[in-house]
Scaffold this motif. Structure first.
Motif, PDB file in Angstrom:
ATOM      1  N   VAL A 346       1.083  -1.151  -0.455  1.00  0.00           N
ATOM      2  CA  VAL A 346      -0.226   0.317  -0.272  1.00  0.00           C
ATOM      3  C   VAL A 346       0.223   1.003  -0.053  1.00  0.00           C
ATOM      4  CG1 VAL A 346      -1.789   1.129   1.385  1.00  0.00           C
ATOM      5  CG2 VAL A 346      -1.776  -1.309   1.342  1.00  0.00           C
ATOM      6  N   MET A 347       0.438   2.444  -0.831  1.00  0.00           N
ATOM      7  CA  MET A 347       0.968   3.349  -0.766  1.00  0.00           C
ATOM      8  C   MET A 347       0.411   4.879  -0.447  1.00  0.00           C
ATOM      9  SD  MET A 347       3.531   4.171  -3.788  1.00  0.00           S
ATOM     10  CE  MET A 347       4.119   5.530  -3.564  1.00  0.00           C
ATOM     11  N   TYR A 348       0.282   5.512   0.467  1.00  0.00           N
ATOM     12  CA  TYR A 348      -0.352   6.804   0.976  1.00  0.00           C
ATOM     13  C   TYR A 348      -0.261   7.861   1.033  1.00  0.00           C
ATOM     14  CZ  TYR A 348      -3.820   9.168   4.002  1.00  0.00           C
ATOM     15  OH  TYR A 348      -4.556  10.225   4.305  1.00  0.00           O
ATOM     16  N   GLU A 349      -0.839   9.164  -0.045  1.00  0.00           N
ATOM     17  CA  GLU A 349      -0.189  10.350   0.502  1.00  0.00           C
ATOM     18  C   GLU A 349      -0.435  11.327   1.596  1.00  0.00           C
ATOM     19  OE1 GLU A 349      -0.608  13.258  -3.722  1.00  0.00           O
ATOM     20  OE2 GLU A 349      -2.675  12.424  -2.782  1.00  0.00           O
ATOM     21  N   GLY A 350      -1.533  10.660   1.712  1.00  0.00           N
ATOM     22  CA  GLY A 350      -2.080  11.702   2.515  1.00  0.00           C
ATOM     23  C   GLY A 350      -1.416  12.114   4.281  1.00  0.00           C
ATOM     24  N   THR A 351      -2.074  12.465   5.229  1.00  0.00           N
ATOM     25  CA  THR A 351      -1.396  12.850   6.593  1.00  0.00           C
ATOM     26  C   THR A 351      -2.805  11.552   7.822  1.00  0.00           C
ATOM     27  OG1 THR A 351      -2.690  14.135   6.833  1.00  0.00           O
ATOM     28  CG2 THR A 351      -0.652  15.076   6.787  1.00  0.00           C
ATOM     29  N   PRO A 352      -2.677  11.148   8.908  1.00  0.00           N
ATOM     30  CA  PRO A 352      -3.571   9.954   9.856  1.00  0.00           C
ATOM     31  C   PRO A 352      -3.922  10.512  10.408  1.00  0.00           C
ATOM     32  CG  PRO A 352      -0.980  10.306  10.273  1.00  0.00           C
ATOM     33  CD  PRO A 352      -0.855  11.539   9.823  1.00  0.00           C
ATOM     34  N   ASP A 353      -4.590  12.353  10.136  1.00  0.00           N
ATOM     35  CA  ASP A 353      -5.470  12.498  10.519  1.00  0.00           C
ATOM     36  C   ASP A 353      -6.626  13.859   9.428  1.00  0.00           C
ATOM     37  OD1 ASP A 353      -3.944  14.866   9.732  1.00  0.00           O
ATOM     38  OD2 ASP A 353      -3.892  15.892  10.890  1.00  0.00           O
ATOM     39  N   SER A 354      -6.486  12.826   8.519  1.00  0.00           N
ATOM     40  CA  SER A 354      -7.682  14.186   7.389  1.00  0.00           C
ATOM     41  C   SER A 354      -7.777  12.770   6.213  1.00  0.00           C
ATOM     42  CB  SER A 354      -6.156  14.864   6.545  1.00  0.00           C
ATOM     43  OG  SER A 354      -6.909  15.700   5.196  1.00  0.00           O
ATOM     44  N   PRO A 355      -9.418  12.755   6.043  1.00  0.00           N
ATOM     45  CA  PRO A 355     -10.274  13.721   6.740  1.00  0.00           C
ATOM     46  C   PRO A 355     -10.084  13.423   8.051  1.00  0.00           C
ATOM     47  CG  PRO A 355     -11.226  11.940   4.607  1.00  0.00           C
ATOM     48  CD  PRO A 355      -9.902  11.893   5.264  1.00  0.00           C
ATOM     49  N   HIS A 356     -10.106  12.505   8.568  1.00  0.00           N
ATOM     50  CA  HIS A 356     -10.442  12.015   9.971  1.00  0.00           C
ATOM     51  C   HIS A 356      -9.212  11.503  11.079  1.00  0.00           C
ATOM     52  CE1 HIS A 356     -11.505   8.131   9.013  1.00  0.00           C
ATOM     53  NE2 HIS A 356     -12.191   8.546   7.845  1.00  0.00           N
ATOM     54  N   GLN A 357      -9.458  11.298  11.572  1.00  0.00           N
ATOM     55  CA  GLN A 357      -8.269   9.966  12.035  1.00  0.00           C
ATOM     56  C   GLN A 357      -7.912   9.016  12.715  1.00  0.00           C
ATOM     57  OE1 GLN A 357      -9.090  12.525  16.416  1.00  0.00           O
ATOM     58  NE2 GLN A 357      -7.124  13.592  16.191  1.00  0.00           N
ATOM     59  N   GLY A 358      -9.163   8.168  11.560  1.00  0.00           N
ATOM     60  CA  GLY A 358      -9.116   6.933  11.503  1.00  0.00           C
ATOM     61  C   GLY A 358      -9.266   6.499   9.978  1.00  0.00           C
ATOM     62  N   ARG A 359      -8.180   7.365   8.978  1.00  0.00           N
ATOM     63  CA  ARG A 359      -8.232   7.328   8.130  1.00  0.00           C
ATOM     64  C   ARG A 359      -6.629   5.820   8.764  1.00  0.00           C
ATOM     65  NH1 ARG A 359      -7.986   6.789   2.979  1.00  0.00           N
ATOM     66  NH2 ARG A 359      -7.652   7.956   1.653  1.00  0.00           N
ATOM     67  N   TRP A 360      -5.745   5.873   8.299  1.00  0.00           N
ATOM     68  CA  TRP A 360      -4.796   4.508   8.625  1.00  0.00           C
ATOM     69  C   TRP A 360      -6.092   3.580   8.848  1.00  0.00           C
ATOM     70  CZ3 TRP A 360       0.333   5.298  10.793  1.00  0.00           C
ATOM     71  CH2 TRP A 360       1.471   6.292   9.994  1.00  0.00           C
ATOM     72  N   TRP A 361      -6.412   3.234   9.745  1.00  0.00           N
ATOM     73  CA  TRP A 361      -7.353   1.792  10.095  1.00  0.00           C
ATOM     74  C   TRP A 361      -7.929   1.511   8.817  1.00  0.00           C
ATOM     75  CZ3 TRP A 361      -3.427   1.700  12.340  1.00  0.00           C
ATOM     76  CH2 TRP A 361      -2.552   2.077  13.785  1.00  0.00           C
ATOM     77  N   GLU A 362      -8.908   3.281   8.435  1.00  0.00           N
ATOM     78  CA  GLU A 362      -9.934   2.398   7.176  1.00  0.00           C
ATOM     79  C   GLU A 362      -9.278   1.733   6.248  1.00  0.00           C
ATOM     80  OE1 GLU A 362     -13.079   5.516   6.373  1.00  0.00           O
ATOM     81  OE2 GLU A 362     -11.168   6.286   5.386  1.00  0.00           O
ATOM     82  N   ILE A 363      -7.659   2.542   5.488  1.00  0.00           N
ATOM     83  CA  ILE A 363      -7.449   1.772   5.275  1.00  0.00           C
ATOM     84  C   ILE A 363      -6.416   0.843   5.460  1.00  0.00           C
ATOM     85  CG2 ILE A 363      -4.811   1.953   4.174  1.00  0.00           C
ATOM     86  CD1 ILE A 363      -4.906   4.936   4.061  1.00  0.00           C
ATOM     87  N   VAL A 364      -6.350   0.250   6.685  1.00  0.00           N
ATOM     88  CA  VAL A 364      -5.805  -1.747   6.908  1.00  0.00           C
ATOM     89  C   VAL A 364      -6.907  -2.257   7.109  1.00  0.00           C
ATOM     90  CG1 VAL A 364      -5.008  -2.746   8.734  1.00  0.00           C
ATOM     91  CG2 VAL A 364      -4.003  -1.152   8.517  1.00  0.00           C
ATOM     92  N   GLN A 365      -8.123  -1.793   6.914  1.00  0.00           N
ATOM     93  CA  GLN A 365      -9.420  -2.912   6.905  1.00  0.00           C
ATOM     94  C   GLN A 365      -9.804  -2.625   5.482  1.00  0.00           C
ATOM     95  OE1 GLN A 365     -13.305  -1.631   9.195  1.00  0.00           O
ATOM     96  NE2 GLN A 365     -13.523  -0.939   6.960  1.00  0.00           N
ATOM     97  N   LYS A 366      -9.414  -1.685   4.016  1.00  0.00           N
ATOM     98  CA  LYS A 366     -10.208  -1.696   3.190  1.00  0.00           C
ATOM     99  C   LYS A 366      -8.857  -2.451   2.530  1.00  0.00           C
ATOM    100  CE  LYS A 366     -10.351   0.844  -1.084  1.00  0.00           C
ATOM    101  NZ  LYS A 366     -10.023   2.931  -1.546  1.00  0.00           N
ATOM    102  N   TYR A 367      -7.645  -2.633   2.379  1.00  0.00           N
ATOM    103  CA  TYR A 367      -6.561  -3.411   1.937  1.00  0.00           C
ATOM    104  C   TYR A 367      -6.609  -5.305   2.587  1.00  0.00           C
ATOM    105  CZ  TYR A 367      -6.172  -0.004  -1.101  1.00  0.00           C
ATOM    106  OH  TYR A 367      -6.830   1.776  -1.901  1.00  0.00           O
ATOM    107  N   LYS A 368      -6.865  -4.838   3.069  1.00  0.00           N
ATOM    108  CA  LYS A 368      -6.641  -6.308   4.541  1.00  0.00           C
ATOM    109  C   LYS A 368      -5.057  -6.174   4.799  1.00  0.00           C
ATOM    110  CE  LYS A 368     -10.647  -8.802   3.851  1.00  0.00           C
ATOM    111  NZ  LYS A 368     -11.094  -7.950   3.454  1.00  0.00           N
ATOM    112  N   VAL A 369      -4.390  -5.125   5.354  1.00  0.00           N
ATOM    113  CA  VAL A 369      -2.848  -4.984   5.537  1.00  0.00           C
ATOM    114  C   VAL A 369      -2.594  -5.702   6.437  1.00  0.00           C
ATOM    115  CG1 VAL A 369      -1.300  -3.473   6.117  1.00  0.00           C
ATOM    116  CG2 VAL A 369      -3.161  -2.111   4.956  1.00  0.00           C
TER     117      VAL A 369
END
Length: 664
Positions: A346-369
């Motif tokens: 996974v490559m992510y462009e943004g910060t952990p708090d945009s648009p919300h503070q759960g952004r990283w965990w949303e990505i982990v869940q989406k791609y099953k990191v």
């Protein structure tokens, strides 16, 4: 988080003036790998004995197993002219072919190489076949602009796939890439372009930062505003659609050059010691320090450590390293090793708090990191926000957690394991540097009984030690200077254009050993604890105390999310401990009461000598965009001076916020 497990306790520092770092943090918590994890681990305990028996032979075996060579090497290591090493002598290899073409040839072309997640929420997936085609086009485009083997290419891009494509295209044709972090100023960019004499700059119109468009190309224009530079062409990726100034003849859109280029390009082998990249270390004064890495050794050690330390199973794992490609972690463990190993990342462009503070965990869940590699700064930030945020997401796919960038406090380690790892994922705390090129100290997750806060053991094939002032190994339970006793494959080959500075900087303190500049200690088990830069050791009434240990003691308090400690000049004690702390989201700032509580807590954990003279509760700490705390700015505050250069801070308002807290 539960605090009923035995936490770190400490003895007071010895009072002898000359003893270095004798403040001993005792960590009683240990976590063995599960039987199931150990049984399926990629690497077992036997590798240590194999590597110790003959280090060069061990690395030669890894080089041949992990890489496809155009021409085999005749000698594993030539150390006839120390400190200038040559690894895999006579061998020829192509980094891009190893990262891409060979996987396609082996039937893995349909495997996803990169899942890209943009800050605005746009996403793209590149298979190995698609990524190979893009890199071939970029290689042809760069060659059409006059870039040849040995030429330098400056890269000033956000965390987008084109950054990885650019690096691999350079490596393919034998051009030397020099990535400049997108948060650096035009002056910093100009000095790095000049030092490397870069012929081409690859940039973007801009990127996104916390939901807003942020410009990049304007900094390139400013860097090239005056004559006398070496740049002939600038290639610009259209990322956020901002208006940009245009210099006809010099500037070229990525779409018009790369996308229009042929997708046929044959990779040729380059000498194992051919320069792969220059990466400038930040925070230096005067002329920037260009760390030079070459091809064969760098690829071998990064690929091996990526496989062994993260227990990589490329058929099933989804790996995410959150580092920006502007830092060495983004080179070694984003652009190169995962692709050489045929992994999906996974490559992510943004910060952990945009648009919300759960952004990283949303990505982990989406791609099953399944493997997450990030920095203690991020972990402590998530602690501050509270566990209720990650608890909203399904993180059950995670099976290995990694830490990089600075020593991790034991309590942050425990939070990471509990909240993010579900109390089952092993944590691999890794120590290494821009200069080492790859991980040097880390547990092996299927072998090592891990210990909160300690990087623990040198990796197989690496000769690390902790020594005293005279270069003699210190016994268990003592501290000193972290050194590397023998050459390693991914080691820097010098400072670009300045071999004398290379020798003076890294090899003059202990003539036959590389000195990393870090302090460390061995605990009673012989495990290594990193104590940060030697400069971050304070001398309090003759006791030498590590800022890292006092910070860890503060973070072990249930009210504290993050802490930074500096030594400030003091007439009575020489130096006094001044602590800056951020409280957790649910903690109450009770003024003098919390300050006294924290001082007493440090006294209990380490000893009365380590009690901070001053504790300041602050809303934020001054951090660079890579997450490193700029302690020198805090030292300025602690000693009542005007704050020094703060241009590399991620948030320029932080120092004003701290000043306002001081006035209270």
């Amino acid at each position: 988080m539960s605090h009923d497990t035995p936490g770190p306790t400490a003895t007071a520092a010895t009072s002898q003036q000359g003893d270095a770092l004798e403040n001993l943090l005792h960590e009683n918590r240990k976590f063995a790998p599960s039987a199931d994890f150990a049984a399926n681990a990629v690497v077992g305990a036997e590798v240590y004995a194999e590597a110790d028996a003959d280090r060069p032979a061990f690395w030669a075996k890894q080089a041949r197993e992990l890489l496809t060579w155009n021409k085999d090497f005749t000698q594993a290591l030539d150390w006839s002219n120390p400190p200038f090493a040559k690894w895999f002598v006579g061998g020829q290899v192509n980094a891009a072919y190893n990262a891409l073409d060979r996987h396609v040839e082996n039937g893995l072309g349909d495997r996803v190489a990169i899942y890209f997640e943009g800050e605005p929420g746009d996403s793209r997936a590149y298979t190995y076949a698609e990524l190979t085609e893009e890199v071939k086009k970029a290689a042809n485009a760069f060659e059409s602009l006059g870039v040849a083997k040995g030429d330098r290419v400056a890269v000033y891009l956000p965390m987008i796939p084109e950054a990885v494509i650019t690096l691999l295209a350079c490596a393919r044709i034998g051009a030397v890439h020099s990535v400049v972090f997108g948060g650096f100023s035009s002056d910093a960019l100009r000095s790095r372009i000049e030092d490397a004499q870069a012929k081409l700059v690859v940039t973007a119109d801009g990127t996104y930062r916390r939901g807003k468009p942020s410009a990049l190309k304007s900094a390139v224009d400013q860097a090239l505003a005056t004559d006398g530079h070496s740049v002939q062409n600038v290639v610009v990726v259209k990322r956020n659609g901002q208006d940009v100034d245009w210099h006809e003849g010099r500037d070229h859109w990525w779409a018009d050059t790369v996308e229009a280029a042929s997708a046929e390009h044959t990779a040729v082998g380059h000498d194992s010691e051919h320069p792969l990249f220059i990466l400038y270390t930040s925070g230096t004064t005067g002329k920037p320090k260009g760390i030079l890495h070459t091809t064969g050794g760098f690829l071998t050690q990064t690929a091996y450590t990526h496989k062994a330390v993260f227990d990589l199973h490329p058929e099933t794992d989804v790996y995410w390293c959150t580092a920006d490609v502007g830092w060495v972690t983004g080179h070694s463990y984003v652009a190169y090793a995962p692709l050489i190993n045929g992994a999906t990342q996974v490559m992510y462009e943004g910060t952990p708090d945009s648009p919300h503070q759960g952004r990283w965990w949303e990505i982990v869940q989406k791609y099953k990191v399944s493997i997450l590699y990030t920095a203690p700064t991020a972990i402590r930030t998530f602690m501050k926000w509270g566990r209720d945020i990650p608890d909203k997401y399904d993180l059950s796919s995670i099976r290995v957690l990694g830490s990089v960038g600075e020593p991790i406090n034991p309590e942050a380690w425990m939070w990471y394991r509990d909240v993010i790892g579900g109390n089952k994922a092993p944590i691999v705390d890794t120590w290494w540097q821009t200069e080492t090129g790859a991980q040097m100290i880390a547990p092996l997750p299927g072998v090592t009984e891990t210990k909160p806060g300690s990087a623990q053991v040198p990796l197989p094939g690496i000769a690390v030690d902790v020594v005293d002032e005279n270069g003699a190994s210190v016994p268990n339970g003592h501290g000193g200077f972290l050194v590397i006793r023998e050459p390693w494959p991914a080691m820097l080959r010098g400072i670009w254009g300045d071999p004398e500075r290379f020798k003076e900087t890294y090899w003059s303190r202990f003539e036959t050993m590389y000195f990393a500049g870090d302090g460390a200690k061995k605990d009673e088990d012989g495990d290594i604890w990193l104590l940060g830069r030697v400069d971050d050791v304070m001398n309090i009434s003759g006791h030498r105390l590590s800022t890292t240990e006092i910070e860890s003691a503060l973070v072990s308090h249930p009210a504290v999310a993050e802490a930074a400690v500096v030594g400030a000049a003091d007439e009575t004690t020489g130096q006094a401990v001044v602590a800056f702390v951020i409280l957790r989201g649910d903690a109450v700032d009770s003024g003098d009461e919390i300050v006294q509580d924290l001082r007493n807590h440090v006294g209990k954990e380490i000893g009365p000598i380590a009690k901070p003279k001053i504790v300041l509760v602050v809303p934020e700490l001054p951090k660079t965009r890579s997450g490193k705390i700029m302690r020198r700015l805090l030292k300025d505050v602690a000693e009542g001076r005007a704050v020094g250069d703060a241009t590399t801070l991620a948030d320029n308002t932080v120092m004003a916020q701290i000043a306002a807290s001081l006035k209270k």
